[in-house]
Design a protein around this motif. Structure first.
Motif: not given
Length: 269
Positions: A66-76, A96-99, A120-126, A129-134
């Motif tokens: 499973e690729p790991v998707v990293l999701v940052h926080g508010f004002l980060e 590893v993939f960082a949005i 969450a919509e942005e995360l869904s698109t990201f 893309a990760v699943l398609a690439a890997t």
């Protein structure tokens, strides 16, 4: 108020460090030892991503499918949040993939500004893309603060139940709190009936010294498939706070254990 206080305390050091770093190639993507250090670098180098991340030629291994998707926080941003954990995950053999998301304000380095449904919509698109690439079937998601709550919305309302194997969250605002802003109405819908989604493994890692998610217990989930971990229950002398938790060695080890529960390591304080 607490969030503003933390940023104020960091501001002098951040600005000074950012000035010193101007001119350093963004492609260097150095590891950082603290959130303040990484924030300074990201301000001086907008758009930089953490070392070890976003290699779309990466092929998941049988040990870590499973690729790991990293999701940052508010004002980060992806760099200041994950400049330490991302290379550690990559060294452990993960793709590893960082949005970077929600960068709609005047400062590119301060993201996650949009409401949780939009994020969450942005995360869904990201993730697509990760699943398609890997070629992977599912991803694992590691999120900090608001970035730990956004994946829950994706999983419950936007089809993430089919694409997410596990969610590991560091100090997420899962229930109403003084900050960061997530919207109590969104949380009410998100937690209605159950605060977890069947088929997904959740790990929620928190610190008693969280000064942003107050009380820290607002992070904790109660649904099936979740494990709550308080750092101080394992290491009482760990004084990590909200912005530092993704840099804390214990928290990082717990993330690795949550991603690969069949191969955990002894806890070291």
């Amino acid at each position: 108020m607490a969030a503003r206080t933390v940023l104020t305390r960091l501001s002098v050091a951040v600005v000074a460090a950012a000035v010193a770093l101007v001119g350093t190639p963004a492609s260097a993507a150095p590891e950082a030892g603290s959130f303040a250090e990484a924030l300074a670098y990201s301000i001086a180098h907008p758009g930089v991503v953490p070392a070890g991340s976003n290699d779309y030629s990466c092929v998941p291994t049988a040990e870590h499918p499973e690729p790991v998707v990293l999701v940052h926080g508010f004002l980060e941003n992806s760099y200041d949040n994950w400049a330490s954990l991302s290379p550690r995950l990559a060294a452990a053999g993960y793709c590893v993939f960082a949005i970077d998301y929600g960068n709609t304000g005047p400062v590119q380095s301060l993201g996650a500004l949009e409401p949780i449904p939009d994020s969450a919509e942005e995360l869904s698109t990201f993730v697509d893309a990760v699943l398609a690439a890997t070629g992977a079937e599912k991803v694992a998601i590691v999120g900090h603060s608001k970035g730990g709550t956004v994946p829950r919305y994706y999983a419950r309302f936007l089809g993430g139940d089919r694409t997410v194997a596990r969610i590991v969250a560091l100090s997420p605002p899962n229930y109403p709190t003084a900050g960061p802003p997530v919207g109590n109405d969104v949380l009410e819908r998100l937690n209605e009936g159950s605060d977890t989604v069947a088929g997904i493994e959740y790990t929620t890692i928190v610190t008693r010294y969280d000064q942003i998610v107050v009380p820290y217990t607002a992070s904790l989930l109660s649904g099936a498939g979740n494990t709550n971990i308080v750092l101080q229950d394992l290491c009482p002398a760990d004084f990590t706070e909200h912005t530092g938790i993704s840099y804390d060695p214990l928290a990082q080890q717990l993330v690795l254990d949550a991603l690969d529960p069949a191969n955990t390591s002894p806890i070291s304080c």
